[in-house]
Write a protein that holds these residues in place. Structure first.
Motif, PDB file in Angstrom:
ATOM      1  N   CYS A   1      16.634  49.016  17.493  1.00 52.98           N
ATOM      2  CA  CYS A   1      17.947  48.905  16.859  1.00 52.98           C
ATOM      3  C   CYS A   1      18.373  47.448  16.785  1.00 52.98           C
ATOM      4  CB  CYS A   1      18.970  49.723  17.634  1.00 52.98           C
ATOM      5  SG  CYS A   1      19.032  49.345  19.403  1.00 52.98           S
TER       6      CYS A   1
ATOM      7  N   LYS B   1      23.883  52.069   9.548  1.00 51.40           N
ATOM      8  CA  LYS B   1      22.981  52.962  10.286  1.00 51.40           C
ATOM      9  C   LYS B   1      21.531  52.505  10.247  1.00 51.40           C
ATOM     10  CE  LYS B   1      25.675  56.991  10.609  1.00 51.40           C
ATOM     11  NZ  LYS B   1      26.209  57.708  11.567  1.00 51.40           N
ATOM     12  N   LEU B   2      21.302  51.261   9.827  1.00 48.22           N
ATOM     13  CA  LEU B   2      19.925  50.771   9.859  1.00 48.22           C
ATOM     14  C   LEU B   2      19.388  50.737  11.286  1.00 48.22           C
ATOM     15  CD1 LEU B   2      19.601  47.889   7.244  1.00 48.22           C
ATOM     16  CD2 LEU B   2      18.259  49.977   7.411  1.00 48.22           C
TER      17      LEU B   2
ATOM     18  N   ASP C   1      16.474  45.809  14.092  1.00 53.22           N
ATOM     19  CA  ASP C   1      16.765  46.227  12.717  1.00 53.22           C
ATOM     20  C   ASP C   1      18.163  45.828  12.245  1.00 53.22           C
ATOM     21  OD1 ASP C   1      14.808  49.317  12.918  1.00 53.22           O
ATOM     22  OD2 ASP C   1      14.316  47.320  12.173  1.00 53.22           O
TER      23      ASP C   1
ATOM     24  N   GLU D   1      19.477  52.936  13.368  1.00 50.89           N
ATOM     25  CA  GLU D   1      18.865  54.209  13.763  1.00 50.89           C
ATOM     26  C   GLU D   1      17.594  54.522  12.996  1.00 50.89           C
ATOM     27  OE1 GLU D   1      21.654  57.388  13.881  1.00 50.89           O
ATOM     28  OE2 GLU D   1      23.129  56.157  14.939  1.00 50.89           O
ATOM     29  N   LYS D   2      17.207  53.596  12.114  1.00 46.20           N
ATOM     30  CA  LYS D   2      16.018  53.823  11.309  1.00 46.20           C
ATOM     31  C   LYS D   2      14.788  54.042  12.202  1.00 46.20           C
ATOM     32  CE  LYS D   2      14.568  50.226   8.994  1.00 46.20           C
ATOM     33  NZ  LYS D   2      13.208  49.685   8.917  1.00 46.20           N
TER      34      LYS D   2
ATOM     35  N   LYS E   1      11.662  57.245   3.509  1.00 46.83           N
ATOM     36  CA  LYS E   1      12.712  56.282   3.191  1.00 46.83           C
ATOM     37  C   LYS E   1      13.613  56.099   4.402  1.00 46.83           C
ATOM     38  CE  LYS E   1      13.677  57.588  -1.640  1.00 46.83           C
ATOM     39  NZ  LYS E   1      12.814  58.679  -1.688  1.00 46.83           N
ATOM     40  N   PRO E   2      14.233  54.921   4.516  1.00 44.27           N
ATOM     41  CA  PRO E   2      15.094  54.652   5.671  1.00 44.27           C
ATOM     42  C   PRO E   2      16.130  55.739   5.917  1.00 44.27           C
ATOM     43  CG  PRO E   2      14.806  52.651   4.414  1.00 44.27           C
ATOM     44  CD  PRO E   2      14.111  53.728   3.651  1.00 44.27           C
ATOM     45  N   ALA E   3      16.705  56.227   4.833  1.00 44.20           N
ATOM     46  CA  ALA E   3      17.745  57.235   5.010  1.00 44.20           C
ATOM     47  C   ALA E   3      17.189  58.486   5.674  1.00 44.20           C
ATOM     48  CB  ALA E   3      18.362  57.584   3.654  1.00 44.20           C
TER      49      ALA E   3
ATOM     50  N   LYS F   1      14.611  58.579   7.649  1.00 41.73           N
ATOM     51  CA  LYS F   1      14.269  58.260   9.041  1.00 41.73           C
ATOM     52  C   LYS F   1      15.520  58.276   9.902  1.00 41.73           C
ATOM     53  CE  LYS F   1      10.719  54.922   7.978  1.00 41.73           C
ATOM     54  NZ  LYS F   1      10.051  53.707   8.445  1.00 41.73           N
ATOM     55  N   VAL F   2      16.614  57.746   9.332  1.00 36.43           N
ATOM     56  CA  VAL F   2      17.856  57.760  10.098  1.00 36.43           C
ATOM     57  C   VAL F   2      18.221  59.188  10.438  1.00 36.43           C
ATOM     58  CG1 VAL F   2      20.329  57.375   9.912  1.00 36.43           C
ATOM     59  CG2 VAL F   2      18.733  55.583   9.216  1.00 36.43           C
TER      60      VAL F   2
END
Lengths: 352, 330, 577
Positions: free
Chosen positions: C262, C235-236, C265, C238-239, C104-106, C108-109
């Motif tokens: 970045c 913070k997308l 995104d 930094e995904k 999930k994106p979170a 990955k961040v």
């Protein structure tokens, strides 16, 4: 991604395309560069010999000129494939069982190159250029492989053709132009090619003369029949550097031979060993009929029906080989003896 | 009701599980049985050393060697094989046949230094006619195999007849030792294409040879040697005899239609050749060579390797005793 | 076209080019062989190779001028190399993406957050450069161990391709072998697999080249940063951040590898590639002064410390046989970046990565192992020098190697000398004829010569029963047919010696023409073997190792090459003057 402002989008696309172009340029330059290569920088393993130095196993310092033979192409002939070079170690890869014939005769290097006739692609030939180190070696392999149907040509001292090929011995080079078709047109093309080739090769003119051929009785000599056996003449290893030729005596052909040695003593020793060898192999000793031969203590033998004569005169061991008739053989021996004495006389005259 | 269902459900699940368990157990048992090794590993020879398979077919006293005279290769070879019992005696349905011609030089067929492509094509055709699954044509010329096969015409003939042409590569060689041999010991052998075949046919021309005296059917196997095989030239008769011991071919075909009389094995001039119009098919290569000497105006006593090969049991030098079958197809 | 599309194309292009250049590093003229392909281009572009060799040799070897282009470009546009060009980086990028794309994106961040440990790579860089600097204190070039271009070059060339070749014979018709290949593979595999833990693990924590780029991109004209202050901190950005540089906040600009993910995104166009610093703040490489000084001191100290075993001096390891054209050991170790190109191109596979017996610095430098490969160092090959990117092996010509042409006075290059082990050599110790080494010696005249000696064999004393023609019957028995090879003789009454042509158990037959008239019954015969015992002429021997390779005593060979007598070293000469 949310809509990007127009100008930024334009800049972004421009930058991206610029990168693509840079990559294409890189690829282009690399492809261009790689096709222009010189394999010799990796050593002989990589490519043909282009450095002026000896090949491994070669104790003589011979200069190998421009390696590629493709330069001998003419308006009519175009080279096919690349020049291959062979030394004594790998000569067998090209000519298999024939290699010892050359290697034992002083072979240095072979270069081969195929050519096609521009106008008629199914007429092609392969050039075999043998560097035999000196003219006598080249003449030896040339003469020993001479075909029965050889047509002697006037272009050079040692050149003949058969129905599909031309062979010549030029200085230290033995050259075979093996045609892949039987055609008079091809033969003419090969002769022109041979003349051009000879014009480009540097040879030692003194070495190439092979003066010994003049030691045969000239009026009896059958033209183009001379051969040089460097060693093991007639199966006897004591006979080295032996010249043989066919002479005509009273309308019959007979093979004569001679070889020159260091001194009169050595010649006598060699002649005696050859006589012993013949006897050990079943020859029957006969007495020479003629006075001259008797005085010379020449050996005359009947070897299973053929006549052998051996004698020493001065530094020469000479005689007759496999003759059918004793009288003819003895006569030929005397003619040869006279000629050899003449030659030694001339020589000692010149020395005076 | 639910409990009954549950019970039924449970029982069904139990039965399913039991069946799967039984199947697994049975599979385990079956694997164990098929891989069972009662004896344990034996002390084996070096895995690296291989020997060529034996390609012989059943011997028939009356059909060992046939000699057919005629100027058309296709006619003479068909007759020669027919006299020996037909191609069906040698090639059975489903066979993989390896054909080893002489492709040693990059010279055109008319110079007679290599096997004539028409003959290769005809043999390939006959093999397929007899039901062969695959026919391989291969040789190890050492110097630029591609151009040797192309210029000799053998590549085109083989491929057009439907055979697979294999060019030698380093990884197709394995080391071999000939039993009782002094020269071929742990020496690279061109092996892989032959290991896959169950029949082997050698096809060679009759040629004069500067070192050996003659190059005929036994010398043809020299092409299977790898490495720096020229060292064997120092003892040429012994090596040819060892080659005869090393290879047990199904059939050898010795093509004496045009014989190279002088300046062999390369020739180079048409005048080196003579039309002798003779085709020999033989199950005994020593006998074939012994007969073919006559085409070169030689006596078999002049070729020491024939006697050596006879002595080591690779064949019979006295070919007359094998009652050669003769024919003439004009 | 989006910039990240261009980046992906660039990564693919350079990765494919890199793999292709690895494949073509084989001698030959075909399109897929070496020809004139620039097989060293990536190594030449690598500034760490250039700077490392500048520090250790105080010179810039001319092909490494490419590195200047890389440096200048990095100074201007930033740390582009890592995500646009570097093939190792592309591998990490890909594996990192592969291993984490289902997260999930979170998550990955969280994986891509900046970590303080990212400063380690700077310390590695300082350490390695310090080891190379200060030649007065002995400098050792060990950048090759962790520099990504040499690392990936040797991993692909010596391990990946070699393994693929085993099954497919793609680049070599016979299997290639490389000692310590397992270690090279282990390092490579670890680096690649660690991407499953943290994406671009190697790039963020270990890579000294990345650290170097991070430092020199300090003054880049353009950089990634926020162009607006209003950021909702989603913070997308930094995904998919490759460098772990925290673009959402105070961007650690030295960590940014210009992947542009970045920017792609961010849904609000806040991130851009701009001349101004990020509005949210920007910091340079985070190296504490303490860390810097410690690394520097360690590096300076480590170089001489590593040399304490004096493996460069008197305690040199004699099995370190260097390729022909190699510089003196001290100079060699200042230039060798352990890239493996020489081993890859060597047509006989005799060049092998060394272990640490010759010293720690020796690891993965090229040495000859004559038991591996097809034949020792080929007489007429100078390929290794042609592909060495730093001239640790000089690109000598064939004339120089063989001592011909202009080099006749100098003589041939010797890489060592062969020594006959008389305790193992068959004719010396076992009374068995063998001259394989002499036969295979490629120089002319041969460097191995033999002396003939006749030894009476075991149980070789026999007595004559009677003589007939060429055959002597003996009273004792000997092994039938054992003496027919041409190496056996009979010494009769200690005076006359005749060669045995054949024998049975009770009779010995001699070659035709043997004069046996004086032999009578009761005469004493000694059956002797004729041995040709090899000697090495140390003036002629070049140490090529073909003899060792061919020696039939195949375990510990009866003739072995060691590095004494190598011409590159004045102190290791065998001959005086």
């Amino acid at each position: 991604m949310a809509s990007v402002p127009g100008r930024t989008k334009y800049l972004e696309s421009a930058a991206s395309i610029a990168v693509i172009f840079i990559l294409l340029a890189v690829a282009g330059v690399i492809l261009n560069r790689e096709s222009r290569f010189d394999m010799t920088r990796f050593g002989i393993l990589g490519g043909e010999t282009k450095t002026s130095e000896s090949l491994p196993g070669d104790s003589q310092k011979t200069q190998i000129a421009e390696a590629s033979l493709a330069s001998f192409a003419t308006a009519d002939l175009t080279p096919q494939g690349s020049t291959d070079a062979y030394n004594a170690d790998n000569l067998y890869e090209k000519i298999d069982g024939k290699a010892p014939l050359y290697v034992e005769s002083g072979f240095v290097q072979l270069r081969t190159q195929r050519f096609d006739a521009v106008k008629k692609p199914d007429i092609s030939f392969e050039l075999y250029l043998y560097d035999m180190a000196n003219a006598r070696n080249a003449f030896s392999v040339y003469s020993r492989q001479k075909r029965a149907d050889a047509t002697v040509l006037p272009d050079f001292p040692f050149i003949y053709n058969t129905t599909n090929s031309v062979y010549l011995s030029y200085g230290k080079y033995y050259v075979e132009l093996v045609g892949f078709a039987e055609s008079q047109e091809l033969i003419e093309m090969l002769r022109t090619f041979a003349r051009k080739l000879a014009g480009t090769l540097t040879i030692d003119v003194n070495d190439a003369a092979i003066g010994e051929l003049g030691f045969f009785p000239q009026q009896n000599l059958v033209a183009g029949s001379a051969k040089l056996h460097l060693k093991n003449a007639f199966g006897f290893d004591g006979l080295t550097d032996t010249f043989t030729a066919v002479c005509k005596i009273d309308n019959q052909t007979v093979t004569v031979f001679f070889g020159k040695y260091q001194s009169t003593d050595e010649a006598r020793r060699v002649a005696q060993s050859y006589c012993d060898f013949l006897i050990a192999n079943g020859a029957k000793d006969k007495n020479p009929a003629g006075e001259t031969l008797r005085q010379l203590k020449a050996g005359i033998f009947d070897l299973y029906g053929t006549i052998e004569i051996v004698f020493a005169t001065g530094p020469f061991v000479a005689g007759i080989h496999e003759a059918d008739d004793t009288t003819i053989a003895e006569k030929a021996a005397e003619v040869l003896l006279n000629r050899l004495n003449e030659v030694t006389g001339e020589k000692s005259d010149a020395a005076k | 009701m639910t409990q009954q269902n549950n019970n039924q459900f449970g029982r069904r699940r139990f039965l399913a599980r039991a069946a799967k368990a039984a199947a697994c157990a049975a599979a385990a048992g079956a694997v164990a049985y098929s891989l069972y090794d009662r004896r344990g590993p034996q002390a084996g020879a070096e895995k690296d050393i291989v020997t060529l398979p034996d390609f012989l077919v059943a011997h028939k006293d009356s059909q060992v060697i046939s000699i057919v005279t005629g100027s058309d290769r296709k006619k003479t070879i068909n007759k020669a094989i027919e006299l020996l019992g037909g191609i069906e005696r040698f090639v059975k349905t489903g066979d993989v046949v390896a054909i080893k011609p002489n492709a040693a030089f990059a010279t055109p067929p008319f110079l007679g230094a290599t096997t004539h492509p028409d003959l290769v094509a005809e043999i390939v055709r006959l093999c397929y006619k007899s039901g062969a699954k695959k026919v391989i044509v291969t040789d190890n010329p050492i110097n630029d195999p591609a151009s040797c096969f192309t210029i000799s015409g053998i590549a085109k003939a083989a491929v057009q007849a439907g055979a697979e042409l294999i060019l030698p590569r380093d990884n197709l060689f394995r080391n071999t030792t000939v039993k009782g041999g002094e020269l071929i010991r742990d020496w690279p052998l061109y092996y892989e294409p032959f290991a896959k075949a169950n029949k082997l046919i050698g096809i060679s021309p009759v040629k004069d040879h500067a070192r050996a005296g003659a190059s005929m059917s036994m010398k043809n196997w020299y092409g299977l040697m790898g490495g720096r095989r020229n060292v064997f030239h120092q003892d040429i008769n012994k090596i040819i005899a060892e080659l005869a011991a090393m290879v047990k071919p199904t059939l050898v075909i010795l093509d004496g239609t045009v014989t190279m009389m002088t300046n062999g094995p390369t020739g180079g001039s048409v005048s080196d050749l003579k039309k002798t119009n003779t085709m020999i098919a033989s199950c005994d290569m020593v006998a074939a060579d012994a007969f073919a000497c006559s085409l070169l105006d030689l006596k078999s006593a002049q070729l020491p390797y024939i006697a050596l090969a006879d002595k080591s049991g690779s064949g019979v030098a006295d070919y007359q005793s094998l009652k050669p079958l003769l024919a003439d197809v004009g | 076209m989006k910039i990240i599309t261009a980046r992906r194309i660039s990564q693919t292009f350079f990765f494919a080019l890199f793999i292709w250049l690895c494949i073509v590093t084989t001698i030959g003229e075909k399109f897929w062989q070496i020809r004139n392909w620039p097989v060293n281009w990536f190594l030449q572009l690598d500034p760490l190779v250039a700077i490392g060799t500048i520090l250790s040799t105080q010179k810039l070897y001319w092909p490494l001028l490419w590195a200047v282009a890389t440096i200048i470009l990095t100074i201007v546009i930033g740390r582009f190399f890592c995500s646009w060009v570097c093939p190792f980086g592309s591998i990490h990028h890909f594996v990192g993406w592969l291993g984490n794309r289902d997260k999930k994106p979170a998550e990955k961040v969280k994986l891509n957050r900046y970590r303080k440990a990212q400063c380690i790579k700077y310390l590695v860089l300082v350490f390695l450069l310090a080891m190379a600097a200060f030649p007065s204190l002995t400098s050792a070039l060990q950048t090759g161990l962790l520099d990504p271009i040499p690392l990936v070059t040797r991993s692909v060339n010596l391990v990946i391709l070699a393994v693929i070749d085993r099954a497919t014979y793609l680049t070599s018709v016979s299997s290639r072998f490389y000692e310590l290949g397992w270690l090279i593979f282990a390092v490579f595999a670890s680096a690649v697999l660690l991407n499953l833990v943290i994406p671009r693990f190697y790039c963020r924590f270990v890579c000294p080249l990345g650290a170097l780029f991070g430092v020199i991109s300090r003054f880049s004209i353009w950089r990634i940063g926020k162009n607006k202050a209003e950021c909702i901190n989603c913070k997308l950005c930094e995904k998919a951040c490759e460098g772990g540089c925290e673009p959402s906040g105070n961007i650690k600009i030295a960590e940014c590898v210009l992947c542009f993910n970045c920017r792609d995104d961010c849904k609000h166009n806040i991130i851009s590639y701009q001349t101004a610093s990020s509005l949210a703040g920007e910091t340079q490489a985070d190296i504490s002064r303490r860390g810097f000084v410690l690394s520097l001191a360690s590096g300076v100290f480590a170089a001489p410390a590593v040399r304490l075993s004096n493996k460069i001096g008197a305690n040199w390891y004699y099995k370190v046989i260097r390729p022909p054209g190699a510089l003196t050991e001290e100079e060699f170790l200042k230039r060798c970046i352990k890239c493996g190109q020489c081993m890859r191109v060597c047509p006989t596979n005799v060049l092998q990565p060394a272990g640490v017996e010759g010293g720690l610095e020796n690891l993965w430098t090229p040495v000859l192992n004559n038991r591996i490969g097809s034949s020792g160092c080929q007489l007429n090959c100078v390929a290794c020098g042609q592909v060495c990117p730093t001239s640790a092996i000089r690109p000598i010509t064939l004339n120089e190697k063989r001592g011909l042409g202009d080099f006749v006075e100098q003589g041939p290059v010797k890489i060592g000398t062969a020594f006959v082990d008389r305790n193992r050599c068959l004719p010396w110790a076992m009374d068995k004829p063998c001259i394989v080494c002499q036969e295979n010696c490629p120089v002319s005249p041969k460097a191995i010569y033999t002396q003939e000696i006749f030894n009476t064999i075991r149980d070789g004393a026999v007595t004559v029963k009677n003589v007939s023609g060429n055959t002597i019957e003996i009273q004792e028995t000997i092994k039938s047919s054992k003496f027919a090879s041409g190496d056996y003789y009979c010494l009769i009454e200690a005076t006359a010696r005749f060669k045995i042509a054949a024998n049975t158990e009770n009779a010995i037959e001699f070659a035709g023409g043997s004069k046996l008239e004086n032999v009578s019954a009761g005469a004493k015969i000694e059956v002797q073997v004729r041995l040709q015992r090899p000697f090495v002429d140390i003036e002629k021997c070049t140490g090529c190792g073909v003899c060792e390779h061919e020696c039939p005593v195949s375990g510990s060979r009866a003739i072995r090459v060691s590095a004494e007598g190598e011409t590159r070293s004045a102190t290791r000469r065998l001959l005086l003057g």
